[in-house]
Design a protein around this motif. Structure first.
Motif, PDB file in Angstrom:
ATOM      1  N   GLU A 282       1.384  15.912   7.064  1.00  0.00           N
ATOM      2  CA  GLU A 282       2.185  16.735   6.268  1.00  0.00           C
ATOM      3  C   GLU A 282       3.420  15.981   5.597  1.00  0.00           C
ATOM      4  OE1 GLU A 282       2.415  20.658   7.376  1.00  0.00           O
ATOM      5  OE2 GLU A 282       0.228  20.988   7.911  1.00  0.00           O
ATOM      6  N   ASN A 283       3.853  16.340   4.365  1.00  0.00           N
ATOM      7  CA  ASN A 283       5.145  15.991   3.959  1.00  0.00           C
ATOM      8  C   ASN A 283       5.159  14.484   4.176  1.00  0.00           C
ATOM      9  OD1 ASN A 283       5.615  18.483   3.341  1.00  0.00           O
ATOM     10  ND2 ASN A 283       6.296  18.840   5.296  1.00  0.00           N
ATOM     11  N   VAL A 284       4.333  13.564   4.156  1.00  0.00           N
ATOM     12  CA  VAL A 284       4.535  12.106   4.057  1.00  0.00           C
ATOM     13  C   VAL A 284       3.702  11.511   2.745  1.00  0.00           C
ATOM     14  CG1 VAL A 284       3.966   9.958   5.235  1.00  0.00           C
ATOM     15  CG2 VAL A 284       4.651  11.963   6.728  1.00  0.00           C
ATOM     16  N   THR A 285       4.417  10.969   1.878  1.00  0.00           N
ATOM     17  CA  THR A 285       4.044  10.456   0.721  1.00  0.00           C
ATOM     18  C   THR A 285       2.997   9.328   1.138  1.00  0.00           C
ATOM     19  OG1 THR A 285       5.842  11.081  -0.370  1.00  0.00           O
ATOM     20  CG2 THR A 285       4.682   9.325  -1.555  1.00  0.00           C
ATOM     21  N   ASP A 286       1.774   9.103   0.403  1.00  0.00           N
ATOM     22  CA  ASP A 286       1.066   8.196   0.396  1.00  0.00           C
ATOM     23  C   ASP A 286       1.497   7.089  -0.782  1.00  0.00           C
ATOM     24  OD1 ASP A 286      -1.177   6.227   0.471  1.00  0.00           O
ATOM     25  OD2 ASP A 286      -2.498   7.990   0.857  1.00  0.00           O
ATOM     26  N   LEU A 287       1.865   5.808   0.116  1.00  0.00           N
ATOM     27  CA  LEU A 287       2.254   4.577  -0.768  1.00  0.00           C
ATOM     28  C   LEU A 287       1.446   3.728  -1.029  1.00  0.00           C
ATOM     29  CD1 LEU A 287       6.010   4.362   0.809  1.00  0.00           C
ATOM     30  CD2 LEU A 287       5.369   5.417  -1.342  1.00  0.00           C
ATOM     31  N   THR A 288       0.291   3.998  -0.434  1.00  0.00           N
ATOM     32  CA  THR A 288      -0.988   3.039  -0.285  1.00  0.00           C
ATOM     33  C   THR A 288      -0.729   1.727   0.360  1.00  0.00           C
ATOM     34  OG1 THR A 288      -0.497   1.422  -2.258  1.00  0.00           O
ATOM     35  CG2 THR A 288      -1.207   3.666  -2.948  1.00  0.00           C
ATOM     36  N   LYS A 289      -1.909   1.074   0.510  1.00  0.00           N
ATOM     37  CA  LYS A 289      -1.960  -0.144   1.462  1.00  0.00           C
ATOM     38  C   LYS A 289      -1.299  -1.279   0.850  1.00  0.00           C
ATOM     39  CE  LYS A 289      -6.569  -1.431  -0.014  1.00  0.00           C
ATOM     40  NZ  LYS A 289      -6.911  -0.107  -0.663  1.00  0.00           N
ATOM     41  N   PHE A 290      -1.100  -1.284  -0.367  1.00  0.00           N
ATOM     42  CA  PHE A 290      -0.345  -2.371  -1.362  1.00  0.00           C
ATOM     43  C   PHE A 290       1.222  -2.447  -0.699  1.00  0.00           C
ATOM     44  CE2 PHE A 290      -3.919  -1.089  -4.070  1.00  0.00           C
ATOM     45  CZ  PHE A 290      -4.802  -2.308  -3.749  1.00  0.00           C
ATOM     46  N   TYR A 291       1.866  -1.206  -0.708  1.00  0.00           N
ATOM     47  CA  TYR A 291       3.166  -1.016  -0.553  1.00  0.00           C
ATOM     48  C   TYR A 291       3.352  -1.856   1.191  1.00  0.00           C
ATOM     49  CZ  TYR A 291       7.730   0.966   0.572  1.00  0.00           C
ATOM     50  OH  TYR A 291       9.166   0.857   0.626  1.00  0.00           O
ATOM     51  N   GLY A 292       2.507  -1.516   1.976  1.00  0.00           N
ATOM     52  CA  GLY A 292       2.676  -2.008   3.341  1.00  0.00           C
ATOM     53  C   GLY A 292       2.446  -3.485   3.394  1.00  0.00           C
ATOM     54  N   TYR A 293       1.568  -3.985   2.892  1.00  0.00           N
ATOM     55  CA  TYR A 293       1.062  -5.202   2.560  1.00  0.00           C
ATOM     56  C   TYR A 293       2.167  -6.204   2.026  1.00  0.00           C
ATOM     57  CZ  TYR A 293      -2.479  -8.982   2.055  1.00  0.00           C
ATOM     58  OH  TYR A 293      -3.065 -10.188   2.306  1.00  0.00           O
ATOM     59  N   ARG A 294       2.753  -5.636   1.106  1.00  0.00           N
ATOM     60  CA  ARG A 294       3.960  -6.630   0.216  1.00  0.00           C
ATOM     61  C   ARG A 294       5.031  -6.642   1.360  1.00  0.00           C
ATOM     62  NH1 ARG A 294       5.195  -8.145  -4.411  1.00  0.00           N
ATOM     63  NH2 ARG A 294       3.538  -7.025  -5.421  1.00  0.00           N
ATOM     64  N   LYS A 295       5.460  -5.656   1.767  1.00  0.00           N
ATOM     65  CA  LYS A 295       6.824  -5.461   2.796  1.00  0.00           C
ATOM     66  C   LYS A 295       6.261  -6.216   4.131  1.00  0.00           C
ATOM     67  CE  LYS A 295       9.726  -3.177   0.643  1.00  0.00           C
ATOM     68  NZ  LYS A 295      10.565  -1.901   1.073  1.00  0.00           N
ATOM     69  N   ALA A 296       5.095  -6.223   4.620  1.00  0.00           N
ATOM     70  CA  ALA A 296       4.768  -6.874   5.654  1.00  0.00           C
ATOM     71  C   ALA A 296       5.007  -8.277   5.469  1.00  0.00           C
ATOM     72  CB  ALA A 296       3.443  -6.562   6.300  1.00  0.00           C
ATOM     73  N   PHE A 297       4.433  -8.947   4.601  1.00  0.00           N
ATOM     74  CA  PHE A 297       4.319 -10.317   4.264  1.00  0.00           C
ATOM     75  C   PHE A 297       5.882 -10.771   3.759  1.00  0.00           C
ATOM     76  CE2 PHE A 297      -0.071 -10.907   3.825  1.00  0.00           C
ATOM     77  CZ  PHE A 297      -0.247 -12.421   4.399  1.00  0.00           C
ATOM     78  N   ARG A 298       6.770  -9.892   3.291  1.00  0.00           N
ATOM     79  CA  ARG A 298       8.039 -10.103   2.789  1.00  0.00           C
ATOM     80  C   ARG A 298       8.764 -10.430   4.331  1.00  0.00           C
ATOM     81  NH1 ARG A 298      10.726  -6.373  -1.388  1.00  0.00           N
ATOM     82  NH2 ARG A 298       8.970  -7.471  -2.363  1.00  0.00           N
ATOM     83  N   THR A 299       8.644  -9.279   5.266  1.00  0.00           N
ATOM     84  CA  THR A 299       9.362  -9.408   6.541  1.00  0.00           C
ATOM     85  C   THR A 299       8.856 -10.560   7.306  1.00  0.00           C
ATOM     86  OG1 THR A 299       9.561  -6.998   6.618  1.00  0.00           O
ATOM     87  CG2 THR A 299       9.742  -8.104   8.645  1.00  0.00           C
TER      88      THR A 299
END
Length: 453
Positions: A282-299
């Motif tokens: 509840e109350n957590v926005t779905d940013l999709t797997k692509f958001y997490g994927y990009r940030k993970a590789f960036r980090t």
């Protein structure tokens, strides 16, 4: 024997040259020959002779230093260094699959490194044609893997695979390909099977594997989760120190990842929840797997660029698409094709294209930033070659039919032997090119020093 007369400067004729004149002519001829040959060989000067000995001009009786079963004579000749094609712009990652009746170069009975779930022949896969193909780049040749050559290049050096089980799949393929020359010994620093180190004692070389399915710090939040595959907390701006603290001494780092980002996850940044992928909270926005994927590789790339003592080469192994048909992975999807696609029969699209483009964009950004710090990045682009191989997955042949296991049809990993062996063909060719590139950089550096003296 009759001789043609030779016109002398005096105008008289003579049927024999003085001995000193003969010697002068021979010296001139040899000098011209050397000057003619040097420009041809220039890119290869200073490069290890074992990479040159199978050149097209070599005697047909030349044999590789390893048993002839590694490659037939034609393919050893082809290893003859089509490097020049690559140097002139040949893209080894773009091409088609062609028949190779010489394959496979190892079997599930000759190599102990095959993971059970990828041991397709052991578990009854009825067809064998999926093992009998090789990659043919457009416009040049990709030599079949030469294990002795690979180990010689890796002599005194170390290589690490960083990623998920598909990365482990490639490492096990490499161990099997190298097993025709030498088996490694286990020198792991921990009994944890997720972190392995293997040493080739005759070559003082090390191959390691670091398990990090999301590349960043992560923790399982709920073992079941919305899809019964677990719900994970992904800390998108935090390094996974399980591998980032271990890699500084490695010469080559192969980083990869992708399929775990399909699983539900909660995204954290700066220690706060910023969104999720299919977490159904509840109350957590779905940013999709692509958001997490990009940030993970960036980090992950940021972690590498932050390591002052890491002097190795970072190689991104690009995303390898799965091949589920007639349903998704947990709803009856399967992969039962028995031959490759042609390049005009399928295309990279949808999620696969998006994940690939994210990788490329983050890779280029990391490369630009890393260059400022003297870091080196290279691309091992397995995406097209993998996309064209729907026939290469274990499907249901990763366990016995009667076993009570909760495994679905596997259309993500690759049978061994199988198409994934070609990823290591790519890798070897890249290491050859790296040797030439390093030599040319040294020559260029030498030229600059001479100019400033």
């Amino acid at each position: 024997m009759k001789h043609n007369p030779v016109e002398l400067p005096s105008g008289s004729r003579s049927y024999a040259l003085p001995r000193t004149s003969k010697i002068v002519l021979v010296i001139i001829f040899v000098t011209l020959a050397i000057l003619t040959i040097i420009p041809v060989l220039y890119p290869l000067l200073g490069y290890p002779i074992y990479l040159l000995k199978f050149s097209p001009s070599s005697s047909s009786s030349s044999k590789p230093s390893t048993p002839s079963t590694y490659e037939n004579d034609e393919e050893v000749g082809a290893a003859s260094i089509k490097i020049s094609d690559q140097a002139e712009g040949c893209d080894i990652f773009s091409g088609e699959w062609v028949r190779n009746l010489e394959a496979p170069y190892y079997t599930n009975t000759t190599c102990w490194a095959i993971h059970e779930h990828q041991n397709c022949m052991k578990y009854g896969r009825p067809d064998t044609e999926f093992m009998k193909w090789k990659w043919k780049p457009d416009g040049c040749e990709l030599p079949v893997f030469n294990p002795a050559q690979f180990l010689e290049i890796l002599r005194g050096k170390s290589l690490a695979f960083v990623g998920d089980s598909v990365g482990r799949n490639q490492m096990q393929s490499l161990i099997c390909l190298l097993s025709r020359v030498e088996y490694p010994i286990d020198v792991s620093y921990t009994p944890d099977e997720r972190f392995k180190r293997w040493k080739y004692t005759s070559y003082n070389s090390t191959i390691a594997y670091f398990w990090t399915p999301h590349l960043i710090k992560s923790k399982e939040r709920d073992a079941n989760g919305p899809t019964q595959t677990g719900l994970f907390n992904l800390y998108l701006d935090e390094f996974d120190e399980e591998w980032t603290t271990q890699i500084e001494g490695f010469d080559y780092l192969i980083i990869s990842g992708g399929h775990w980002f399909y699983r539900p996850a909660v995204f954290y940044e700066n220690h706060q929840i910023v969104g999720c992928h299919f977490c159904q909270l509840e109350n957590v926005t779905d940013l999709t797997k692509f958001y997490g994927y990009r940030k993970a590789f960036r980090t992950a790339f940021k972690a590498i660029n932050s390591l002052e003592n890491f002097k190795g080469i970072t190689i991104l192994r690009t995303f390898a698409p799965s091949h589920f048909e007639n349903g998704i992975w947990n709803q009856g999807g399967n992969c039962v094709r028995t031959k490759p696609f042609r390049s005009n029969e399928t295309a990279l699209d949808g999620d696969n294209l998006e994940l690939y483009m994210i990788q490329m964009e983050e890779f280029r950004a990391a490369e630009r930033e890393g260059r400022k710090k003297g870091k080196k990045y290279r691309l091992l682009d397995t995406t097209q070659a993998s996309l064209l191989r729907p026939d290469g997955h274990p499907s249901r042949y990763g366990h016995w039919p009667h076993e009570n296991v909760t495994l679905y049809n596997d259309c993500v990993h690759w049978c061994l032997p199988g198409p994934i062996d070609t990823w290591n063909d790519f890798l070897l060719q890249m290491l050859k090119m790296e040797g030439i590139r390093s030599h040319q950089e040294r020559l260029h550096s030498g030229d600059r020093k001479m100019k400033f003296q």
